[in-house]
Design a protein around this motif. Structure first.
Motif, PDB file in Angstrom:
ATOM      1  N   TYR A  54       0.825  -1.207   0.000  1.00  0.00           N
ATOM      2  CA  TYR A  54       0.000   0.000   0.000  1.00  0.00           C
ATOM      3  C   TYR A  54       0.862   1.262   0.000  1.00  0.00           C
ATOM      4  O   TYR A  54       0.520   2.254  -0.646  1.00  0.00           O
ATOM      5  CB  TYR A  54      -0.956   0.017   1.192  1.00  0.00           C
ATOM      6  CG  TYR A  54      -2.238  -0.714   0.926  1.00  0.00           C
ATOM      7  CD1 TYR A  54      -3.145  -0.246  -0.011  1.00  0.00           C
ATOM      8  CD2 TYR A  54      -2.563  -1.877   1.603  1.00  0.00           C
ATOM      9  CE1 TYR A  54      -4.331  -0.910  -0.261  1.00  0.00           C
ATOM     10  CE2 TYR A  54      -3.738  -2.549   1.367  1.00  0.00           C
ATOM     11  CZ  TYR A  54      -4.619  -2.069   0.425  1.00  0.00           C
ATOM     12  OH  TYR A  54      -5.778  -2.724   0.177  1.00  0.00           O
ATOM     13  N   VAL A  55       1.976   1.248   0.718  1.00  0.00           N
ATOM     14  CA  VAL A  55       2.848   2.428   0.743  1.00  0.00           C
ATOM     15  C   VAL A  55       3.479   2.647  -0.627  1.00  0.00           C
ATOM     16  O   VAL A  55       3.488   3.774  -1.145  1.00  0.00           O
ATOM     17  CB  VAL A  55       3.919   2.297   1.841  1.00  0.00           C
ATOM     18  CG1 VAL A  55       4.982   3.367   1.694  1.00  0.00           C
ATOM     19  CG2 VAL A  55       3.280   2.380   3.213  1.00  0.00           C
ATOM     20  N   GLY A  66       0.850   3.848  -2.990  1.00  0.00           N
ATOM     21  CA  GLY A  66       0.522   5.239  -2.721  1.00  0.00           C
ATOM     22  C   GLY A  66       1.561   6.191  -3.284  1.00  0.00           C
ATOM     23  O   GLY A  66       1.226   7.250  -3.829  1.00  0.00           O
ATOM     24  N   CYS A  87       0.821   8.895  -6.266  1.00  0.00           N
ATOM     25  CA  CYS A  87       1.028  10.323  -6.020  1.00  0.00           C
ATOM     26  C   CYS A  87       1.941  10.970  -7.059  1.00  0.00           C
ATOM     27  O   CYS A  87       2.091  12.189  -7.067  1.00  0.00           O
ATOM     28  CB  CYS A  87       1.585  10.542  -4.618  1.00  0.00           C
ATOM     29  SG  CYS A  87       0.330  10.368  -3.339  1.00  0.00           S
ATOM     30  N   CYS A 125      -4.444   5.286  -0.173  1.00  0.00           N
ATOM     31  CA  CYS A 125      -3.555   4.133   0.049  1.00  0.00           C
ATOM     32  C   CYS A 125      -2.752   4.306   1.325  1.00  0.00           C
ATOM     33  O   CYS A 125      -2.539   3.349   2.064  1.00  0.00           O
ATOM     34  CB  CYS A 125      -2.619   3.947  -1.136  1.00  0.00           C
ATOM     35  SG  CYS A 125      -3.369   3.152  -2.549  1.00  0.00           S
ATOM     36  N   PHE A 126      -2.292   5.527   1.604  1.00  0.00           N
ATOM     37  CA  PHE A 126      -1.553   5.775   2.840  1.00  0.00           C
ATOM     38  C   PHE A 126      -2.444   5.588   4.066  1.00  0.00           C
ATOM     39  O   PHE A 126      -2.000   5.076   5.089  1.00  0.00           O
ATOM     40  CB  PHE A 126      -0.944   7.171   2.837  1.00  0.00           C
ATOM     41  CG  PHE A 126       0.136   7.362   1.813  1.00  0.00           C
ATOM     42  CD1 PHE A 126       1.129   6.419   1.626  1.00  0.00           C
ATOM     43  CD2 PHE A 126       0.149   8.485   1.013  1.00  0.00           C
ATOM     44  CE1 PHE A 126       2.127   6.590   0.687  1.00  0.00           C
ATOM     45  CE2 PHE A 126       1.136   8.677   0.071  1.00  0.00           C
ATOM     46  CZ  PHE A 126       2.132   7.726  -0.094  1.00  0.00           C
ATOM     47  N   ARG A 127      -3.705   5.992   3.967  1.00  0.00           N
ATOM     48  CA  ARG A 127      -4.635   5.794   5.086  1.00  0.00           C
ATOM     49  C   ARG A 127      -4.895   4.306   5.322  1.00  0.00           C
ATOM     50  O   ARG A 127      -4.965   3.852   6.464  1.00  0.00           O
ATOM     51  CB  ARG A 127      -5.944   6.509   4.818  1.00  0.00           C
ATOM     52  CG  ARG A 127      -5.834   7.991   4.907  1.00  0.00           C
ATOM     53  CD  ARG A 127      -7.168   8.647   4.698  1.00  0.00           C
ATOM     54  NE  ARG A 127      -7.027  10.098   4.684  1.00  0.00           N
ATOM     55  CZ  ARG A 127      -8.002  10.924   4.404  1.00  0.00           C
ATOM     56  NH1 ARG A 127      -9.203  10.453   4.116  1.00  0.00           N
ATOM     57  NH2 ARG A 127      -7.789  12.221   4.393  1.00  0.00           N
TER      58      ARG A 127
END
Length: 67
Positions: A21-22, A25, A29, A41-43
């Motif tokens: 996910y990181v 993200g 971005c 994705c960061f959340r």
């Protein structure tokens, strides 16, 4: 008990999901269109770190819009 569940989850795959996910993200971005999806994705990555014991809170829509 949730601490033990979080540790076991993190060892047996939670770290890979978090890393995915990181990295996703970061890649999202890079484009202007993907920035909102990258932030989401960061959340989600933050929720993957400790899924057991997390609480879902229902917000009032009017209070959420006024922020």
């Amino acid at each position: 008990m949730s601490l033990i569940g979080n540790i076991v989850f993190f060892i047996f795959g939670g770290f890979l999901i978090f890393l995915g996910y990181v990295l996703g993200g970061i890649l999202l971005c890079l484009t202007i269109v993907g920035i909102p999806f990258g932030i989401m994705c960061f959340r989600i990555a933050g929720g993957v770190i400790a899924p057991f014991g997390a609480r879902c809170v229902k917000l009032n829509r009017r209070a959420a819009r006024s922020r």
